[in-house]
Design a protein around this motif. Structure first.
Motif, PDB file in Angstrom:
ATOM      1  N   HIS A 194      12.921  30.749 -29.640  1.00 38.33           N
ATOM      2  CA  HIS A 194      12.684  31.940 -28.848  1.00 38.33           C
ATOM      3  C   HIS A 194      12.575  31.588 -27.372  1.00 38.33           C
ATOM      4  CE1 HIS A 194      11.022  34.422 -32.461  1.00 38.33           C
ATOM      5  NE2 HIS A 194      11.950  33.568 -32.848  1.00 38.33           N
ATOM      6  N   ASP A 243      18.746  31.527 -26.231  1.00 40.34           N
ATOM      7  CA  ASP A 243      18.033  30.844 -27.317  1.00 40.34           C
ATOM      8  C   ASP A 243      18.766  29.589 -27.787  1.00 40.34           C
ATOM      9  OD1 ASP A 243      19.858  32.960 -28.593  1.00 40.34           O
ATOM     10  OD2 ASP A 243      19.340  31.713 -30.312  1.00 40.34           O
ATOM     11  N   GLN A 272       6.224  38.641 -29.405  1.00 45.16           N
ATOM     12  CA  GLN A 272       7.364  39.372 -28.835  1.00 45.16           C
ATOM     13  C   GLN A 272       6.907  40.127 -27.614  1.00 45.16           C
ATOM     14  OE1 GLN A 272      10.504  39.515 -29.801  1.00 45.16           O
ATOM     15  NE2 GLN A 272      11.119  41.038 -28.309  1.00 45.16           N
ATOM     16  N   TYR A 296      15.313  37.052 -28.764  1.00 49.77           N
ATOM     17  CA  TYR A 296      13.944  37.075 -29.252  1.00 49.77           C
ATOM     18  C   TYR A 296      13.124  36.246 -28.287  1.00 49.77           C
ATOM     19  CZ  TYR A 296      16.697  33.746 -32.117  1.00 49.77           C
ATOM     20  OH  TYR A 296      17.604  32.819 -32.565  1.00 49.77           O
TER      21      TYR A 296
END
Length: 438
Positions: free
Chosen positions: A251, A136, A319, A216
C-alpha cells in the motif's frame, strides 16, 4: 519468513527495493510476462467499462478548465492499454485526445493506433495524468525496528526468507522520521521515498492540468504497524517471494506522495507549491483494499482501522478517508470536480458523514490544490453510483431496465465498501500558462 539462526543463510541477500525491481521488471519479471497483470488479478479497469467512462468524463472536465479542445491523457503503468482504449471510446466527438501509455512492458499487438507507447511519460503536456494502481508496484525498501530501537533494512533471499540488515540512514531515515516513525520493536514500514520521487517526476511532466493517482493507501495517524507487503498470483494472495512468479505490492503512503507532487507541480508551474492554513484531523475507513481476484474484491489483510492481521496476513492496511476542502462545500454537479483549496486527510472537522467523524491520533493538511478521496466518492462525483433503476422502467422498457440493472451492478462493485470503493484517489492540480485554478 524470518531467519532466526543467521548461520543458515539461503542468500544471496538484498534489500526489498532491489529484489522487487528484479522480480517485477527484470528479464524474467512478473510485469513483462505475455499475459500481463490481467492474467493474475482484476483492477477497476477490468471490472467495468464504467471506470474508463468516468475517467473520460474527468478528461472532458479538465479540457474545459484548460479552455481547450485539444487535450492529452497520460496513463502511468498502462498494463496492456485497457484504460486508454476505454477512454478513447468514451470521449465525445470534437475533443482531440492525444493518448500516451507509459509502460515498461512491450505494447500489445492490437494497440489502438491513436495511443503512443513509451517507457517514460511525455514532457510538457497539458491535460490529465492518470496512474491507476501504479505506485504500489514502484519498488521500495522495508524497514523494521530492532530490539535496541534502531530501524534496520529488511533483507530478503530469492525464496522469500528475510533477515534484518544494516541500520536505515540518510534520506530513508529522514523519510521514516517524517512520514512513518517506528515506535515499537517489530514494527515495520515500507519506505515510500522512491514512490514520492516517482510521483513527483510524473507530476512534473505536466505543463498544466490534473494528476491523479489511484491506489490502496494509508495516511499519517493510520499507518499499519506491520506493513502491507504481499504477493498475488493467479487470482490469489500469496507470500511475497521475489522470484518473478508473483506480483509484489504494498500500500502507498499517498499523503507523502501528495507533498512531493505538490512541490513538483509548483516547480513545473514556475513557482512554489502553496499550502493550506488549517489543521487537519485524519481518519481511516477500515481495511485497505487489495487486488480484486476471482470476481470478488479482495480486501487488505488487516482489520478495521489498523488492527493486526489474522494468521497468515501480511499486516493491516488503514485506508485514507474522504478528504474535505478548505474554503467551502463540495462542488455542485456538473461543476469543477476538484477543489482548489487544501484538503483534510480523512474529512474536515464538522464536514459530516461517517468517514469524517472518526478522529485519529494525528492528521495531515494536504498541500494546496490537492485532495484525497475514496474511490466511492470520486466516482460518485463523476456520475457513477450503484443505485438501482426505477422499478417502473421494467414495465415501460424491459430491455433498458435490464441494461440499467447490469450497469448498477457494475457501479456497485466499483464503489463497494470493503472492496474497490475503498481505493484512494489522490488528485493534484498543476497550474500553468493560461490556467491558474483559484
Amino acid at each position: 519468513m524470518r531467519v532466526i539462526d543467521e548461520t543458515c543463510q539461503p542468500g544471496p541477500w538484498r534489500g526489498w527495493r532491489a529484489a522487487m525491481e528484479a522480480a517485477l521488471y527484470g528479464p524474467d519479471g512478473f510485469y513483462l510476462r505475455p499475459e500481463g497483470p490481467a492474467g493474475h488479478f482484476r483492477t477497476s479497469v477490468h471490472a467495468s467499462p464504467l471506470f474508463a467512462g468516468a475517467v473520460a468524463r474527468l478528461l472532458v472536465r479538465v479540457a474545459g478548465e484548460l479552455g481547450s479542445d485539444d487535450i492529452a491523457v497520460v496513463d502511468m503503468g498502462a498494463g496492456r492499454g485497457e484504460l486508454l482504449t476505454g477512454v478513447l471510446a468514451a470521449v465525445p466527438p470534437g475533443l482531440r485526445v492525444r493518448a500516451y501509455a507509459v509502460e515498461r512492458a512491450a505494447p500489445p499487438e492490437a494497440l489502438d493506433p491513436r495511443v503512443t507507447w513509451s517507457a517514460e511519460p511525455p514532457s510538457g503536456v497539458r491535460g490529465l495524468l492518470f496512474a491507476n494502481e501504479w505506485l504500489d508496484n514502484v519498488p521500495m525498501d522495508v524497514a523494521e525496528r530492532d530490539g535496541s530501537g534502531t530501524p534496520r533494512y529488511v533483507e530478503v533471499a530469492p525464496d522469500g526468507t528475510e533477515r534484518l540488515g544494516a541500520p536505515v540512514t540518510g534520506a530513508d531515515a529522514e523519510w521514516l522520521a517524517r512520514w512513518w516513525p517506528l515506535r515499537e520493536q517489530g514494527e515495520r514500514a515500507e519506505i515510500g521515498r522512491p514512490r514520492d520521487e516517482a510521483w513527483a517526476r510524473a507530476v512534473g511532466t505536466l505543463a498544466a492540468g490534473l494528476a491523479v493517482a489511484v491506489d490502496y493507501a494509508h495516511v499519517a495517524g493510520a499507518r499499519p504497524p506491520f506493513g502491507t507487503l504481499t504477493g498475488f498470483r493467479a487470482g490469489r494472495e500469496v507470500p511475497p517471494v521475489p522470484d518473478g512468479s508473483c506480483d509484489i505490492t504494498a500500500h502507498v503512503a499517498l499523503d507523502a506522495c501528495a507533498a512531493a507532487g505538490a512541490a513538483a507541480g509548483g516547480e513545473a508551474a514556475g513557482g512554489g507549491a502553496r499550502t493550506g492554513s488549517r489543521a487537519a484531523t485524519g481518519t481511516g475507513t477500515g481495511a485497505g483494499t487489495g487486488r480484486e481476484a476471482g470476481g470478488s474484491a479482495r480486501t487488505g489483510p488487516g482489520g478495521a482501522d489498523g488492527e493486526p492481521a489474522g494468521p497468515g496476513g501480511a499486516g493491516p492496511a488503514g485506508q485514507a478517508g474522504q478528504a474535505g476542502q478548505a474554503g467551502g462545500a463540495g462542488p455542485a454537479a456538473g461543476g469543477s470536480a476538484w477543489p482548489a483549496g487544501a484538503g483534510y486527510v480523512g474529512g474536515a472537522p464538522g464536514s459530516g458523514g461517517a468517514e469524517a467523524r472518526r478522529p485519529r491520533e494525528a492528521g495531515y493538511l494536504l498541500p494546496y490544490g490537492t485532495e484525497l478521496l475514496s474511490q466511492r466518492e470520486a466516482l460518485r462525483r463523476l456520475g457513477v453510483s450503484g443505485g438501482r433503476p426505477p422499478i417502473e422502467t421494467a414495465r415501460t422498457d424491459p430491455a433498458g431496465y435490464v441494461r440499467a440493472l447490469a450497469r448498477a451492478g457494475e457501479a456497485a462493485e466499483l464503489t463497494a465498501r470493503g472492496g474497490l470503493g475503498d481505493f484512494t484517489w489522490l488528485l493534484q492540480r498543476v497550474p500553468g500558462e493560461g490556467y491558474c485554478p483559484a
